[in-house]
Design a protein around this motif. Sequence first.
Motif, PDB file in Angstrom:
ATOM      1  N   UNK A  57       0.832  -1.205   0.000  1.00 19.82           N
ATOM      2  CA  UNK A  57       0.000   0.000   0.000  1.00 19.82           C
ATOM      3  C   UNK A  57       0.862   1.248   0.000  1.00 19.82           C
ATOM      4  N   UNK A  58       1.865   1.265   0.853  1.00 19.42           N
ATOM      5  CA  UNK A  58       2.748   2.431   0.914  1.00 19.42           C
ATOM      6  C   UNK A  58       3.457   2.630  -0.423  1.00 19.42           C
ATOM      7  N   UNK A 117       2.420   1.793  -3.394  1.00 14.44           N
ATOM      8  CA  UNK A 117       1.482   2.361  -4.366  1.00 14.44           C
ATOM      9  C   UNK A 117       1.330   3.868  -4.174  1.00 14.44           C
ATOM     10  N   UNK A 118       1.201   4.276  -2.918  1.00 17.36           N
ATOM     11  CA  UNK A 118       1.033   5.706  -2.647  1.00 17.36           C
ATOM     12  C   UNK A 118       2.304   6.462  -3.023  1.00 17.36           C
ATOM     13  N   UNK A 146       2.401   7.180  -6.591  1.00 18.78           N
ATOM     14  CA  UNK A 146       1.485   8.271  -6.958  1.00 18.78           C
ATOM     15  C   UNK A 146       2.121   9.626  -6.726  1.00 18.78           C
ATOM     16  N   UNK A 147       2.960   9.716  -5.702  1.00 22.94           N
ATOM     17  CA  UNK A 147       3.575  11.001  -5.358  1.00 22.94           C
ATOM     18  C   UNK A 147       4.916  11.200  -6.060  1.00 22.94           C
ATOM     19  N   UNK A 196       4.954  11.811 -10.273  1.00 22.92           N
ATOM     20  CA  UNK A 196       4.787  13.231 -10.617  1.00 22.92           C
ATOM     21  C   UNK A 196       5.933  14.088 -10.092  1.00 22.92           C
ATOM     22  N   UNK A 201       4.515  18.387  -0.595  1.00 25.73           N
ATOM     23  CA  UNK A 201       4.807  17.139  -1.304  1.00 25.73           C
ATOM     24  C   UNK A 201       6.121  16.538  -0.822  1.00 25.73           C
ATOM     25  N   UNK A 244       5.774  14.998   2.612  1.00 23.17           N
ATOM     26  CA  UNK A 244       4.928  13.804   2.567  1.00 23.17           C
ATOM     27  C   UNK A 244       5.692  12.621   1.990  1.00 23.17           C
TER      28      UNK A 244
END
Lengths: 215, 215
Positions: free
Chosen positions: A84-85, A87-88, A91-92, A95, A151, A154
């Motif tokens: 899960x981490x 995948x996130x 996503x960050x 980009x 960003x 995070x």
Amino acid sequence: MTVATSALIDHMHDDVTERLRSDIVLGALRPGEWLRQIDLQDRYNCTRSAARTALATLASAHIVEHTPNRGFRVVQPSVEARSEITDVRLMLELPAAVEIVTNASAADIADIRVAADAFDAGVDVLSVQKMRSLNHRFHRALIAPLQNTTLASLIHELRERDLPGDWSNWTTTSKVRQSSRDHLDMADAIEAGDAHALQVIIKAHLTRWQTTEVD
Amino acid sequence: MTVATSALIDHMHDDVTERLRSDIVLGALRPGEWLRQIDLQDRYNCTRSAARTALATLASAHIVEHTPNRGFRVVQPSVEARSEITDVRLMLELPAAVEIVTNASAADIADIRVAADAFDAGVDVLSVQKMRSLNHRFHRALIAPLQNTTLASLIHELRERDLPGDWSNWTTTSKVRQSSRDHLDMADAIEAGDAHALQVIIKAHLTRWQTTEVD
DNA sequence: GGCGCTAAAATTGGCGCCAATTTTAGGCAT
DNA sequence: ATGCCTAAAATTGGCGCCAATTTTAGCGCC
């Protein structure tokens, strides 16, 4: 009382928090290990309340986990949680890769290169903990060009949440060497201004633990 | 002592934290407002230490900010900070939209529809705080289909960080009505299985505050 | 009347104490 | 010897106290 001592006392709680955080993300304290307040008091030469606030802060950051009346322990993310981490993070960070290539100054690129070279020079030479520290430095340099500080932090926080489960990546030299190659490739891609190449490398870098988990 | 009372006492600190969090994200406590511990003690009928842990927890979540020896206040994100949060939310919620369309069960879709309808029925009728609560419920239902719980909670946390700066979106009825249209459109897109349409609506929904800031 | 200074009040932040819970150790029966 | 029950030790969690800092109020002075 000297100024230095005064400053230490003034920021005692925060200081303990950062030292404990560092010990966890660098692997000095193992995943799943119980963190008794009296031990932290001893280890960091601080009061118990300082240890308590540090534990509470890191629990909020998902770096330690709390069990009522039992205490705190270093998180030990399951394979599912790590997926899960990951995948996130993709996503960050994919980009973010575009932003990094776009915004990186010559000084930024130089810093990234220095950090990648330092890591590469340490493979086979330095201790695991030193290598993890250099790894940390590289990733710091990598996200430094980001203008979006929300960003950046995070990305940093998610990385720290993932690190306690990252043991197997440091057990064999070949894996560390592969990481080093990734770092050098990232530096090359950024210097070449090739955002897509950087994205490909980052994706491979973040997902490699899933493909090579079986030793 | 009854079981209910015992449970309340057992989770007093966490309970205060959640009530304070709710009061902030629903706008009962305004952005920039100072949160004196004695006031919270009074408002929530709790001890000062419970108020302190609540404030510390919400500070870690970037919902309140701390100034040493001054105290805590509700965050008041600048336009720049909100833009950063919006960019990050897009990075997470646009990929999430695909997952939502893919994974949403009939029951999930029904929940989303109910929440969207409830919000729509409340426009022009309910108080701002009630509307914000219904808005909260809708967004909860929207991300419920996500399998990746890490992603879901991160989306939730970022939304909460953004909410204190979201004042102007609730000042005029036309903006609330526009939000309601967005919600209904999202429900339609999900029911139609149209991930791209959902992404377009979400992007418009998240960035609208930037385009209509000047009233 | 406004400005600056000083003393009092209010507020925060750290620390230690004590009750509650959990863990460990020891004795007893099987 | 092993398992269970009980008592002691260890640990956590909440609360109140007190020092340090900030804020407010009062007062003299320009």
